[in-house]
Motif scaffolding. Structure first.
Motif, short mmCIF file in Angstrom:
data_model
loop_
_atom_site.label_atom_id
_atom_site.label_comp_id
_atom_site.label_asym_id
_atom_site.label_seq_id
_atom_site.Cartn_x
_atom_site.Cartn_y
_atom_site.Cartn_z
N GLY A 1 -14.50 -13.41 13.78
CA GLY A 1 -14.60 -12.34 12.71
C GLY A 1 -14.01 -11.02 13.01
N TYR A 2 -13.28 -10.79 13.83
CA TYR A 2 -12.35 -9.71 14.03
C TYR A 2 -11.26 -9.45 12.82
CZ TYR A 2 -14.19 -9.05 18.69
OH TYR A 2 -15.23 -8.82 19.67
N THR A 3 -11.26 -8.41 12.11
CA THR A 3 -10.26 -8.24 11.07
C THR A 3 -9.07 -7.83 11.65
OG1 THR A 3 -11.96 -7.43 9.69
CG2 THR A 3 -9.74 -6.88 9.02
N LEU A 4 -7.85 -8.74 11.32
CA LEU A 4 -6.59 -8.24 11.73
C LEU A 4 -5.67 -7.99 10.60
CD1 LEU A 4 -6.06 -11.74 13.77
CD2 LEU A 4 -7.12 -9.55 14.79
N GLU A 5 -4.93 -6.83 10.86
CA GLU A 5 -3.83 -6.60 9.85
C GLU A 5 -2.47 -6.78 10.31
OE1 GLU A 5 -2.13 -2.23 8.12
OE2 GLU A 5 -3.81 -2.28 9.68
N PHE A 6 -1.79 -7.33 9.54
CA PHE A 6 -0.22 -7.51 9.86
C PHE A 6 0.29 -6.83 8.60
CE2 PHE A 6 -2.45 -11.58 10.69
CZ PHE A 6 -2.32 -11.73 12.06
N TYR A 7 1.33 -5.97 9.29
CA TYR A 7 2.18 -5.08 8.62
C TYR A 7 3.61 -4.94 8.76
CZ TYR A 7 1.89 -1.15 11.35
OH TYR A 7 2.03 -0.29 12.53
N ARG A 8 4.32 -4.58 7.62
CA ARG A 8 5.91 -3.97 8.10
C ARG A 8 5.91 -2.72 7.13
NH1 ARG A 8 8.82 -4.81 3.43
NH2 ARG A 8 8.27 -6.52 2.35
N TRP A 9 6.77 -1.82 7.43
CA TRP A 9 7.06 -0.65 6.67
C TRP A 9 7.72 -0.92 5.56
CZ3 TRP A 9 3.58 2.62 8.25
CH2 TRP A 9 2.99 2.82 9.44
N LEU A 10 7.70 -0.07 4.61
CA LEU A 10 8.53 -0.43 3.11
C LEU A 10 9.88 0.46 3.49
CD1 LEU A 10 5.72 0.19 0.56
CD2 LEU A 10 6.89 -1.99 1.29
N ILE B 1 0.81 -1.36 0.09
CA ILE B 1 0.01 -0.20 -0.07
C ILE B 1 1.00 1.27 0.10
CG2 ILE B 1 -1.88 1.16 1.15
CD1 ILE B 1 -2.64 -1.42 0.43
N ASP B 2 1.27 1.81 -1.23
CA ASP B 2 2.22 2.87 -1.34
C ASP B 2 1.85 3.93 -0.56
OD1 ASP B 2 3.92 1.32 -2.96
OD2 ASP B 2 2.70 2.01 -4.91
N ALA B 3 0.46 4.50 -0.58
CA ALA B 3 -0.19 5.33 0.04
C ALA B 3 0.23 5.33 1.64
CB ALA B 3 -1.52 5.65 -0.11
N ALA B 4 0.34 4.17 2.20
CA ALA B 4 0.41 3.92 3.61
C ALA B 4 1.94 3.63 4.04
CB ALA B 4 -0.34 2.65 4.38
N GLY B 5 2.85 3.21 3.02
CA GLY B 5 4.07 2.94 3.00
C GLY B 5 4.38 1.87 3.77
N ALA B 6 3.48 0.91 3.30
CA ALA B 6 3.55 -0.43 4.20
C ALA B 6 3.21 -1.69 3.37
CB ALA B 6 2.43 -0.11 5.37
N TYR B 7 3.86 -2.77 3.69
CA TYR B 7 3.38 -3.98 2.89
C TYR B 7 2.49 -4.75 3.85
CZ TYR B 7 3.78 -8.57 0.64
OH TYR B 7 3.91 -9.71 0.03
N VAL B 8 1.14 -4.97 3.59
CA VAL B 8 0.11 -5.22 4.44
C VAL B 8 -0.74 -6.57 4.00
CG1 VAL B 8 -0.11 -2.94 5.25
CG2 VAL B 8 -1.72 -3.77 3.59
N THR B 9 -1.35 -7.01 5.12
CA THR B 9 -2.20 -8.20 4.76
C THR B 9 -3.55 -8.27 5.76
OG1 THR B 9 -2.57 -10.38 4.11
CG2 THR B 9 -1.37 -10.17 6.10
N PHE B 10 -4.64 -8.45 5.52
CA PHE B 10 -5.78 -8.43 6.32
C PHE B 10 -6.22 -9.99 6.32
CE2 PHE B 10 -5.39 -4.11 5.34
CZ PHE B 10 -5.59 -3.49 6.44
N VAL B 11 -6.69 -10.36 7.66
CA VAL B 11 -7.24 -11.73 7.85
C VAL B 11 -8.63 -11.53 8.83
CG1 VAL B 11 -5.47 -13.17 7.29
CG2 VAL B 11 -6.00 -12.46 9.74
N GLU B 12 -9.29 -12.46 8.81
CA GLU B 12 -10.38 -12.36 9.84
C GLU B 12 -10.26 -13.47 10.96
OE1 GLU B 12 -14.82 -13.30 8.93
OE2 GLU B 12 -14.57 -11.06 8.48
#
Length: 125
Positions: free
Chosen positions: A116-125, A101-112
Motif C-alpha cells: 500500500g505504499y505509494t511510489l512515484e516514478f518520474y523524469r524531468w521534462l 505535471i508542468d508545475a513540477a517540470g516532470a513526467y510522472v506516474t504513481f502506483v501503490e
C-alpha cells in the motif's frame, strides 16, 4: 548531505523483494536485529542502498492505516511509461497514470506497491 535510503515496513518480505526485484532493485546487504530483518535494495552497481525493507514477523499491529506515516517514495527513471507497466505487471495498483505535471517540470506516474505504499516514478521534462 545526501539521502541514504528510505525504510518501509513490509508484511511479506518475499513478496516485497519479488516486487522490487521486478522493478530492477537488487539486494545490497541485510541483517537481522531483535528479530526484525532489514534488507537493503539498490539499483546502482556501487552498492548504495536506495530502499530498506523492514520485516518483523512478530508484528501484531498493522502498518499505519493509509500509510499515513509515508506520503510516497519517489524514484527517477529513464522511461516512466515502461516503469509504470513493469510495476503494474509486478502487482502494483495504479494511482495516477503517466502524465506531465508542468508545475513540477516532470513526467510522472504513481502506483501503490503490495503493502500500500505509494511510489512515484518520474523524469524531468
Amino acid at each position: 548531505m545526501d539521502l541514504a535510503h528510505v525504510a518501509i515496513c513490509v508484511t511479506d518480505l518475499d513478496r516485497a523483494m519479488e516486487f522490487y526485484g521486478d522493478l530492477g532493485f537488487e539486494e545490497t546487504h541485510r541483517f537481522t536485529l531483535d528479530g526484525v530483518t532489514n534488507v537493503y535494495l539498490g539499483r546502482d552497481s556501487d552498492g548504495a542502498a536506495d530502499l530498506q525493507l523492514r520485516h518483523d514477523p512478530d508484528r501484531t499491529t498493522p502498518i499505519a492505516p493509509s500509510r499515513a506515516d509515508v506520503d510516497h517514495v519517489a524514484f527517477t527513471v529513464e522511461d516512466v511509461d515502461d516503469t509504470y507497466e513493469t510495476a503494474i505487471d509486478a502487482g502494483a495498483a495504479p494511482v495516477v497514470e503517466p502524465t506531465e505535471i508542468d508545475a513540477a517540470g516532470a513526467y510522472v506516474t504513481f502506483v501503490e506497491d503490495p503493502d500500500g505504499y505509494t511510489l512515484e516514478f518520474y523524469r524531468w521534462l
